[in-house]
Each structure stands twice: as structure tokens, then as C-alpha cells.
Design an enzyme around this catalytic site. Structure first.
Site, PDB file in Angstrom:
ATOM      1  N   ASP A  46       0.801  -1.224   0.000  1.00 33.15           N
ATOM      2  CA  ASP A  46       0.000   0.000   0.000  1.00 33.15           C
ATOM      3  C   ASP A  46       0.839   1.283   0.000  1.00 33.15           C
ATOM      4  OD1 ASP A  46       1.065  -0.110   2.490  1.00 33.15           O
ATOM      5  OD2 ASP A  46      -0.807   0.270   3.566  1.00 33.15           O
ATOM      6  N   HIS A  68      22.640  -7.427 -20.276  1.00 30.77           N
ATOM      7  CA  HIS A  68      21.835  -6.711 -19.282  1.00 30.77           C
ATOM      8  C   HIS A  68      22.043  -7.305 -17.892  1.00 30.77           C
ATOM      9  CE1 HIS A  68      18.935  -4.460 -22.207  1.00 30.77           C
ATOM     10  NE2 HIS A  68      20.147  -3.979 -22.179  1.00 30.77           N
ATOM     11  N   ASP A  95      27.527   0.399 -17.051  1.00 30.79           N
ATOM     12  CA  ASP A  95      26.533   0.974 -17.968  1.00 30.79           C
ATOM     13  C   ASP A  95      25.483   1.635 -17.088  1.00 30.79           C
ATOM     14  OD1 ASP A  95      24.588   1.599 -19.812  1.00 30.79           O
ATOM     15  OD2 ASP A  95      24.532  -0.385 -20.755  1.00 30.79           O
ATOM     16  N   ASP A 108      22.727   7.786 -20.942  1.00 26.00           N
ATOM     17  CA  ASP A 108      22.938   6.337 -21.048  1.00 26.00           C
ATOM     18  C   ASP A 108      24.371   6.133 -21.529  1.00 26.00           C
ATOM     19  OD1 ASP A 108      22.835   3.633 -21.411  1.00 26.00           O
ATOM     20  OD2 ASP A 108      21.377   3.663 -23.061  1.00 26.00           O
ATOM     21  N   HIS A 132      24.409  -6.748 -30.725  1.00 29.53           N
ATOM     22  CA  HIS A 132      23.346  -5.737 -30.635  1.00 29.53           C
ATOM     23  C   HIS A 132      23.575  -4.615 -31.645  1.00 29.53           C
ATOM     24  CE1 HIS A 132      26.059  -3.113 -28.292  1.00 29.53           C
ATOM     25  NE2 HIS A 132      26.367  -4.162 -27.564  1.00 29.53           N
ATOM     26  N   HIS A 134      20.351   3.526 -30.153  1.00 30.65           N
ATOM     27  CA  HIS A 134      18.906   3.661 -29.966  1.00 30.65           C
ATOM     28  C   HIS A 134      18.617   5.121 -29.659  1.00 30.65           C
ATOM     29  CE1 HIS A 134      19.473   3.800 -25.547  1.00 30.65           C
ATOM     30  NE2 HIS A 134      20.321   2.789 -25.697  1.00 30.65           N
ATOM     31  N   GLU A 189      27.009   2.889 -29.205  1.00 24.05           N
ATOM     32  CA  GLU A 189      27.492   1.954 -28.198  1.00 24.05           C
ATOM     33  C   GLU A 189      28.000   0.632 -28.773  1.00 24.05           C
ATOM     34  OE1 GLU A 189      24.321   0.307 -25.651  1.00 24.05           O
ATOM     35  OE2 GLU A 189      22.971   1.789 -26.508  1.00 24.05           O
ATOM     36  N   TYR A 200      32.024  -8.877 -27.162  1.00 20.50           N
ATOM     37  CA  TYR A 200      31.805  -9.774 -26.029  1.00 20.50           C
ATOM     38  C   TYR A 200      32.274 -11.159 -26.461  1.00 20.50           C
ATOM     39  CZ  TYR A 200      28.695  -5.804 -25.605  1.00 20.50           C
ATOM     40  OH  TYR A 200      28.189  -4.527 -25.600  1.00 20.50           O
ATOM     41  N   ARG A 240      32.226  -2.613 -23.756  1.00 18.15           N
ATOM     42  CA  ARG A 240      31.299  -1.716 -24.470  1.00 18.15           C
ATOM     43  C   ARG A 240      31.686  -0.285 -24.114  1.00 18.15           C
ATOM     44  NH1 ARG A 240      26.981  -3.959 -23.150  1.00 18.15           N
ATOM     45  NH2 ARG A 240      26.149  -2.774 -21.385  1.00 18.15           N
TER      46      ARG A 240
HETATM   47  N1  GLY Z   1      21.626   0.621 -20.743  1.00 20.44           N
HETATM   48  C1  GLY Z   1      20.772   0.087 -21.710  1.00 20.44           C
HETATM   49  C2  GLY Z   1      21.247   0.372 -23.048  1.00 20.44           C
HETATM   50  O1  GLY Z   1      22.405   0.726 -23.223  1.00 20.44           O
HETATM   51  O2  GLY Z   1      20.523   0.325 -23.986  1.00 20.44           O
HETATM   52 MN    MN Z   2      23.574   1.763 -21.739  1.00 26.68          MN
HETATM   53 MN    MN Z   3      22.075   2.353 -24.561  1.00 25.14          MN
END
Ligand code: GLY
Ligand code: MN
Ligand code: MN
Length: 446
Positions: free
Chosen positions: A43, A246, A263, A274, A353, A357, A387, A391, A410
Site C-alpha cells: 500500500d 543486461h 553501464d 545512457d 546488438h 537507440h 554503443e 563480447y 562496451r
Molecule cells: N543501458 C541500456 C542500453 O544501453 O541500452
Molecule cells: Mn547503456
Molecule cells: Mn544504450
């Protein structure tokens, strides 16, 4: 303004954004409800975070609000807001009520939330399309769907009423993609606080220190600098943990020869940084680590060099990929011609990746990366991350991969497209290997 408030867009900027929506909504009606209040311990109210679309158009951080934007010949913006409530305000703090909101936001009408169900059918009946995000499955959504049914029932007699439902993102994502001057300033501020946090995190790194201690240093610095908190769960991954994209457990102790990947981003005035840096725990990279580090850093530089109006996010990614692949071939990790490797996608094993973004009110900000099958051209005011990373799986079964097995690196910066190129919003935090080493050693040597 209280101590932790940051200047935000002016009332006129929010009004201008609403006008842009009204121009694009045509004969439609857009309905934006506030984000629900979240609870913990059954609550206890969690700190309130506004719905980003509603905030973008009103600046309101007020639970329960519903905004209705009616397009057409006589455009109108109507807000429904919780009324003052002495008991509730005792526990959760003051509410502005409809009168307080009407003073701050120049809309056509501001009604008590209790009038929503009565007024909504007539407002919806004025549009041919309803712009509303389905899926809340709550009382507000029931009310909106009920009002839609009522409006459609009356439609045949009045000759009006919505015929379709569209996601508001169709209009709002496009607007949010191009940041205005206030937003760029907010992002600069979020990035400056993010850099502070990274410096504090780097200073806490040493062999024998818990990853959680570094996390605490980063997030403590965020809060000290006025952030609402971290933009996302901070990642502090030492050794092989850096290979988990992640990783958020942050529960291991940093080893002597480890790399430590941080990160982290700060949320400041609802905008986000970020940033990722990968640092040597001992204060110096081993030769093996340094080879990989320099390669990722070259990819970061190549990708940032590709950012300018008219280029595309895909071109930025391709610049990173080409640099990484050519370096991996030189290192003997990948075999073959660079073009062939890229074509076959063998490198994805080490760089799984995308490079970028969008970044803004959301860390993964909305906006299409391609339109009509074509990669979107970059425009001044777009903000995104760069980024690249490499890895090497700890359990590599190939000889080439084994040499670097367990290394995860990274490097992530945030950039804003300018008229002639880009501004690196996080440039104050170094990336060159020697400077990154110094971030760790300056903190530990007298
Ligand atoms: N920290 C999440 C990303 O780099 O997208
Ligand atoms: Mn990040
Ligand atoms: Mn990012």
C-alpha cells in the site's frame, strides 16, 4: 522551484507541442491518460513517474489526469484532473486540483476527473478517429471504450463518431524524435550528471571491491547531483559478467585482472543519459584487454564520425561493424574478407546488438529507425546512443575466440545531431585507454 527541480520547457513550448499534435490529428481525437500510481509493500506509493506522452504535451506530473485533444475546425484541449482531497494529501502530498492545473497549463477547459465519464462521449463523437493506446485494462480504459461505444451508437443519428483507433505514437513518436532546444538542454544536463556518476563509479573500482559498491557510488553521485535516480538498473559487470548484456545482479567481487563494465545513466528532469565505460580494475589494461579495448574505441570513433544530417542510423551501425570486423580479422579472431564476414554475419557472435537507440524522455526513446523500407535520414535535433561492443563468450569453443574468452567491452556515448555533424553530449567522460586507466588510478594513488 524546490531544490531538486530543474528548469523545464516553458508553458508556451508545451502549448506549441499541443498545437503540432492538433495539426496532425486532423478530424481525430487523442486521449492520453496519466501513468498509474505504482505501489510497493502492498500500500506504499512509489515515487510517481509521469506518462511520457502526457508530460511531453503538458508538463504535468499529476496522477489521474486525462488529456483529450480534439482536432478539426474548432480544436480544443480538455484536461480532467483529480480534485483536492485533504485526507489523501496528508499521506501523499499536495494536489493542484483542476483550478491549480488550469493556472499552469493553458488549455481550453480543466474539469474534475469525476466528470470524465459524463463528458467523454460527446468529446469522442467529435472525431472520426480515436488516437488512444489500447491495453491499459483499467477503469480509465473501460470508460474510454464505453464512451467510444456510446459515441458510435449515436453516430448514425448525428452522422459523426470515430471509425477507427490509432496508436498516439503514430503522431507523437515523430514529434518526440526531433528534440527542441529545451529538450537538448535537458539532455545535456542529464548527460552531465551521468558523467559525474561514472567518475564516482570509476573512483570506487579496485580489486576486492563489490560490484554493488561501485553501483552505490554511481547512483549516490546521481542523487547528489539532483537526479531522480538511475535511468535504468545500473550495470556493474566485472570479469565475465561484462559479457552478459543486461547484467544487473551486481553481486560479485571485482578480481585483480578484471575489466569492469559500468553501464549507467541518470534521470534528470525526466530526461536520460545512457553511458558505458569499461575500465581495468588494477588501473591498467593487460595487452590482451588493450587490443580489444582499442578496437571498440576505434569503432566508437568511426560510428560518431558517421553522424550528420542526411546520414542514417544504419550507416552509423555499418561504420561500427566495418571497424570491428576489420579489427577482428587483423586479430585473427575472424577469418576471411571483411565484406564476406559482414555479409555472412559471423561477427554477430561477438557484437550481437545494434550500435544505437534513440534517447530522450525514454531511455529507449520511440521513433522508427526505418520508414517505407528505407533507413531514416538523420536530422538536426535527433539524439541517440553510440554503443559498439565486443563480447567474447567465456565458454568459447574455437581457438581464435579462446584467446579473448571472457572479455566484454562496451563504450557508449550519447550524441545529438547538429546542423553540420553532432555534439557528443557525454564527451566530458574520456574514452581513450590511457585516460580511462587514469579514471581508476587517479582515485587510488595519492
Ligand atoms: N543501458 C541500456 C542500453 O544501453 O541500452
Ligand atoms: Mn547503456
Ligand atoms: Mn544504450
Amino acid at each position: 522551484m524546490t531544490a531538486l527541480d530543474f528548469p523545464e520547457a516553458s508553458a508556451e513550448t508545451f502549448a506549441a507541442r499541443r498545437r503540432r499534435v492538433l495539426e496532425r490529428v486532423g478530424e481525430g481525437v487523442m486521449v492520453l491518460p496519466a501513468a498509474p500510481v505504482q505501489y510497493s509493500s502492498r500500500d506504499t506509493e512509489r515515487p510517481y513517474a509521469p506518462d511520457r506522452e502526457l508530460y511531453y504535451l503538458t508538463g504535468l506530473i499529476e496522477p489521474g489526469t486525462v488529456a483529450v485533444l480534439v482536432g478539426g475546425d474548432e480544436p480544443e484541449v480538455v484536461l480532467f484532473v483529480r480534485e483536492r482531497d485533504r485526507d489523501a494529501e496528508l499521506w501523499a502530498g499536495p494536489r493542484p486540483g483542476p483550478e491549480g492545473v488550469a493556472e499552469r497549463v493553458s488549455v481550453d477547459a480543466c474539469h474534475p476527473l469525476t466528470e470524465l465519464s459524463e463528458r467523454l462521449p460527446d468529446l469522442l463523437a467529435r472525431g472520426d478517429t480515436l488516437h488512444y493506446r489500447l491495453g491499459r485494462r483499467d477503469a480509465v480504459e473501460d470508460m474510454i471504450l464505453g464512451a467510444l461505444a456510446t459515441a458510435r451508437r449515436r453516430g448514425p443519428r448525428r452522422g459523426t463518431g470515430p471509425r477507427g483507433i490509432l496508436d498516439p505514437g503514430q503522431i507523437l513518436d515523430e514529434l518526440r524524435l526531433r528534440k527542441d532546444a529545451t529538450e537538448i538542454e535537458a539532455l545535456r544536463r542529464a548527460c552531465a550528471v551521468t558523467v559525474d556518476g561514472h567518475r564516482a563509479g570509476a573512483a570506487a573500482i579496485a580489486p576486492g571491491v563489490g560490484e554493488w559498491v561501485v553501483e552505490a557510488a554511481v547512483e549516490g553521485a546521481f542523487r547528489r547531483a539532483g537526479a531522480t535516480g538511475p535511468a535504468f538498473d545500473t550495470i556493474v559487470g566485472s570479469g565475465e559478467n561484462a559479457c552478459v548484456l543486461h547484467y544487473v545482479r551486481n553481486g560479485d567481487v571485482i578480481g585483480e585482472g578484471d575489466l569492469v563494465l559500468i553501464d549507467a545513466g541518470a534521470e534528470v528532469g525526466w530526461y536520460h543519459g545512457d553511458v558505458t565505460r569499461t575500465l581495468p580494475a588494477s588501473g591498467s589494461f593487460s595487452q590482451r584487454q588493450r587490443r580489444v579495448y582499442d578496437l571498440v574505441e576505434s569503432a566508437r570513433q568511426a560510428a560518431i564520425a558517421a553522424v550528420r544530417p542526411g546520414a542514417t542510423i544504419r550507416a552509423v551501425h555499418e561504420a561500427a561493424v566495418r571497424t570491428l570486423v576489420s579489427g577482428l580479422v587483423d586479430l585473427g579472431v575472424l577469418d576471411g574478407r571483411v565484406d564476406d564476414v559482414i555479409e555472412e554475419g559471423t561477427h554477430v557472435r561477438y557484437f550481437p546488438h545494434q550500435t544505437s537507440h534513440w534517447l530522450g524522455l525514454d531511455v529507449h526513446d520511440p521513433g522508427d529507425y526505418a520508414r517505407n523500407g528505407e533507413p531514416r535520414a538523420l536530422e538536426e535535433g535527433m539524439v541517440f546512443t553510440v554503443e559498439p561492443g565486443l563480447y567474447f563468450p567465456p565458454d568459447a569453443d574455437d581457438e581464435a575466440g579462446r584467446e579473448y574468452a571472457g572479455i566484454g567491452i562496451r563504450i557508449e556515448d550519447d550524441v545529438a545531431v547538429t546542423a553540420s555533424g553532432c555534439e557528443v553530449l557525454t564527451a566530458a567522460l574520456p574514452t581513450a585507454a590511457a585516460d580511462v586507466e587514469a579514471l581508476v588510478t587517479r582515485a587510488t594513488t595519492p
